[in-house]
Structure formats: structure tokens, C-alpha cells
Write a protein that holds these residues in place. Structure first.
Motif, PDB file in Angstrom:
ATOM      1  N   ASN A  55       0.856  -1.191   0.000  1.00  0.00           N
ATOM      2  CA  ASN A  55       0.000   0.000   0.000  1.00  0.00           C
ATOM      3  C   ASN A  55       0.886   1.233   0.000  1.00  0.00           C
ATOM      4  N   ASP A  57       0.473   5.645  -0.561  1.00  0.00           N
ATOM      5  CA  ASP A  57      -0.192   6.869  -0.974  1.00  0.00           C
ATOM      6  C   ASP A  57       0.721   8.039  -0.655  1.00  0.00           C
ATOM      7  N   GLY A  59       1.200   9.924   1.895  1.00  0.00           N
ATOM      8  CA  GLY A  59       1.874  10.027   3.186  1.00  0.00           C
ATOM      9  C   GLY A  59       2.183   8.717   3.873  1.00  0.00           C
ATOM     10  N   LEU A  60       1.699   7.593   3.339  1.00  0.00           N
ATOM     11  CA  LEU A  60       1.850   6.302   4.024  1.00  0.00           C
ATOM     12  C   LEU A  60       2.346   5.246   3.048  1.00  0.00           C
ATOM     13  N   GLU A  62       3.233   1.043   3.105  1.00  0.00           N
ATOM     14  CA  GLU A  62       3.260  -0.243   3.805  1.00  0.00           C
ATOM     15  C   GLU A  62       3.877  -1.270   2.867  1.00  0.00           C
ATOM     16  N   VAL A 228       9.543  11.150   9.930  1.00  0.00           N
ATOM     17  CA  VAL A 228       8.373  10.283   9.974  1.00  0.00           C
ATOM     18  C   VAL A 228       7.526  10.568  11.207  1.00  0.00           C
ATOM     19  N   THR A 230       5.581   8.138  12.201  1.00  0.00           N
ATOM     20  CA  THR A 230       5.844   6.845  12.820  1.00  0.00           C
ATOM     21  C   THR A 230       6.489   5.920  11.797  1.00  0.00           C
ATOM     22  N   SER A 309       5.413  -0.253   8.269  1.00  0.00           N
ATOM     23  CA  SER A 309       4.518   0.878   8.030  1.00  0.00           C
ATOM     24  C   SER A 309       5.302   2.158   8.252  1.00  0.00           C
ATOM     25  N   GLU A 311       4.976   6.247   7.952  1.00  0.00           N
ATOM     26  CA  GLU A 311       4.089   7.402   7.778  1.00  0.00           C
ATOM     27  C   GLU A 311       4.927   8.671   7.787  1.00  0.00           C
ATOM     28  N   SER A 312       4.959   9.354   6.659  1.00  0.00           N
ATOM     29  CA  SER A 312       5.775  10.563   6.522  1.00  0.00           C
ATOM     30  C   SER A 312       5.085  11.763   7.164  1.00  0.00           C
ATOM     31  N   THR A 313       5.884  12.727   7.633  1.00  0.00           N
ATOM     32  CA  THR A 313       5.331  13.990   8.125  1.00  0.00           C
ATOM     33  C   THR A 313       4.964  14.914   6.972  1.00  0.00           C
ATOM     34  N   PRO A 318       6.998   9.007   1.441  1.00  0.00           N
ATOM     35  CA  PRO A 318       7.505   7.859   2.212  1.00  0.00           C
ATOM     36  C   PRO A 318       8.433   6.951   1.417  1.00  0.00           C
TER      37      PRO A 318
END
Length: 346
Positions: A55, A57, A59-60, A62, A228, A230, A309, A311-313, A318
Motif C-alpha cells: 500500500n 499513498d 503520506g503512508l 506499507e 516520519v 511513525t 509501516s 508514515e511521513s510527516t 515515504p
């Protein structure tokens, strides 16, 4: 498939029991198990190692990292958190601040605002350099003053109607080119990642006038540089039904797991449970609350299959962060090899 109780299960699965977790230690080294050649081999590693993006997008991201040791996976996670550089506010020059927010708190809040600027375009600021240059510093200005709205209704009590510029947002930060930055970055749009971050609230007559210097840094020095929100991983769940589970027991089993993990099939008029997608489970171990079910299911995780996983700021996409983390890890390995080569041998 790793059969419960077998050597293969001990080598490849971390088993979750009612009161503990078994097979947690890595045993993939020579001599652990008779008949298994566990010496590390580059060809075997290349054959078993692969990365699958599941997955992605804006900002994320996986992805599955398969065929590596936990130490490498954790090093990769820590690099994402603390060693991939970004640009963040480091110096705040306060020319005027009559808001209720103290200068120190204001500077701290400004430092935590993510800045959309590619750190690869800049150098680290030299130790002891207070001024900064166009190659190592981005400059932003925040200058805003609150005033009354002359068109506001007399009976109004809504601050949004009564006052102008009473809320200071990150969108009010403007880039001020240093040196020849306007020529170096003609198409650049350096700005905060989000325009709606509330910095302070003002009342008529109050104002904020500050100048900010953004520098390149890493999360190991300060959390504001972490790229990130997270970066985490978990082992791939592996759920095995040790015997057929039918009827009401199947319905109860389905409720013990996250939605989508267990499905009920109709086979010759009977409700029969099957594992549909173990990946979705969070392993609450609810199954162990039911005496009639807990010995019918084995809960395990695949030892060398990591679900990452990231997750970008918003500072960098990412996928770019993952690429940069790989680059940092490769640099660490190269430095280690260089140090080994520099050791004198007799």
C-alpha cells in the motif's frame, strides 16, 4: 507450512501461548539444529529476500520485508526515525512578540512545524557558524498584527468576525531567500507542510515579528528533524486451525479475531470456520478466554516476515524516505568495512 511442534516451527515461527511466547530467539546459525546447514550464504539470502509494496499513498507506505534478521529490520526502523535528515527551524530571532505566548514557547512551537524542503539540496551547517549561508540555511519570516474588524456587527461576540489576523497559522510563514537562493531555486516553493497549524492567538494591538533560520539535521539530535510521524513493523501473523471448527463454535471463533480474519463457509449445510486473511489480525489473544476453543487454534508469527509501516510527516514522500534510509544503512556498512580494512594485520 510449519507443523506445530516440529523443528521447522521452532526455526521459522514465534508462537503465542496463553501465558507466554515461545521460540523468540534467533537460531539461524550453524549448529542450532542437526541436519540444518544454517551458515549464512549470499546466494541463499538473495533467493529468499524480497520486498513487496502492499500500500502506498501520499503520506503512508506499507511494505513487506521478507528474509532478513530482526536486527537488520530494527536498524532500518531506527534509521528512519533518527538518521534520515530534514530541514527544521533551529534559530528564532524575536524582534517583537506581544502575544501571550512566551518567546521560548513560541520558538519551540515554530521548531516543530515540518518544513517542505528537500534536505538533499542543502549542506549541514558548520559547527559554530551562527549566520548561515544560502547552501545550509533557509530563512522564514513571520510578521503579523491583530486589529479590529471595522465591518463587524456591534452585537457580535465571535472573534472570527470581530478581529482580523487574530489566529496565527503556519501559512503566515513566508520564505525569505538568502544570498542567491532565488536564482539557485527559481521553481522552489519552500513552506510549511501544512498551512493550518495554529501557532498563537492574538488580540487587537498584539503582534508577532520573528525571523527563523532552518538548518539540516537528524532526529538523533532533536525530534523536530525526524522525517516520519511513525515508522514501525510487526511480524506477519500465522493462524492455524488444528481441527475442524463447526456450528456455534465457528461463530464464536470468528468473534475472537479482527474483522476479516475468520470467515464462515457453508459446507453441506454446516457452518465451518476457515482462516481467510491472517494478516489483518492484531493478536488480542481473545481465543484463550474460551476453554472450548483455545486448544483448537495455534497463534504464531512468521519470524522473518516483517510488515513495515512508514508514515511521513509530509517533508518527503515515504518511498523517498525508505530509499534514503537504505542509503544511510549502506553508508554505515561501508564505514564498518573501511574500519576493518584500516586495522593492521600481522
Amino acid at each position: 507450512m510449519a507443523t506445530p511442534g516440529s523443528v521447522e516451527e521452532m526455526r521459522s515461527r514465534v508462537v503465542l501461548g496463553e501465558f507466554g511466547v515461545r521460540h523468540v530467539h534467533t537460531t539461524d546459525f550453524p549448529g542450532s539444529y542437526p541436519g540444518h546447514a544454517d551458515a549464512w550464504d549470499p546466494a541463499t539470502f538473495r533467493q529468499g529476500f524480497h520486498v513487496d509494496v502492499t500500500n502506498m499513498d501520499e503520506g503512508l507506505l506499507e511494505f513487506d520485508l521478507v528474509g532478513i534478521d530482526a536486527a537488520i529490520a530494527n536498524a532500518f526502523r531506527r534509521i528512519l526515525l533518527a538518521e534520515v535528515p530534514t530541514m527544521a527551524v533551529e534559530k528564532v530571532f524575536v524582534y517583537n512578540n506581544t502575544s501571550i505566548v512566551q518567546d521560548e514557547i513560541l520558538a519551540h512551537r515554530l521548531g516543530l512545524i515540518p518544513i517542505q524542503a528537500d534536505p538533499r539540496l542543502f549542506e549541514y551547517r558548520s559547527q559554530g557558524d551562527e549566520e548561515g549561508t544560502e547552501i545550509d540555511t533557509l530563512q522564514f519570516q513571520l510578521k503579523i498584527k491583530c486589529s479590529r474588524n471595522p465591518r463587524a456587527a456591534k452585537e457580535s461576540s465571535d472573534p472570527n468576525e470581530l478581529y482580523i489576523n487574530h489566529k496565527v497559522y503556519s501559512k503566515h510563514m513566508t520564505w525569505v531567500p538568502l544570498g542567491n537562493q532565488a536564482d539557485l531555486f527559481p521553481d522552489a516553493c519552500f513552506r510549511p507542510v501544512h498551512d493550518d497549524i495554529l501557532i498563537a492567538q492574538l488580540r487587537p494591538g498584539q503582534e508577532i515579528d520573528v525571523l527563523m533560520h532552518c538548518v539540516k539535521g537528524i532526529g538523533k539530535d532533536h525530534a523536530k528533524f525526524s522525517p516520519v510521524a511513525t515508522a514501525s513493523y510487526r511480524l506477519l501473523p500465522d493462524i492455524t486451525l488444528l481441527q475442524p471448527i463447526e456450528g456455534e463454535a465457528a461463530e464464536k471463533l470468528k468473534k475472537c479475531f479482527s474483522p476479516g480474519v475468520i470467515e464462515i463457509q457453508d459446507i453441506k449445510g454446516k457452518k465451518v470456520a476457515r482462516v481467510a486473511n491472517a494478516r489483518l489480525d492484531t493478536f488480542s489473544r481473545e481465543i484463550f478466554r474460551h476453554e472450548e476453543l483455545k486448544n483448537m487454534v495455534r497463534l504464531a508469527r512468521v519470524r522473518n516476515h516483517y510488515i513495515f509501516s512508514v508514515e511521513s510527516t509530509g517533508i518527503l514522500p515515504p518511498d523517498v524516505l525508505v530509499s534514503e534510509a537504505i542509503r544511510v544503512l549502506m553508508g554505515k556498512c561501508q564505514r564498518f568495512l573501511d574500519e576493518l580494512d584500516s586495522v593492521p594485520t600481522d
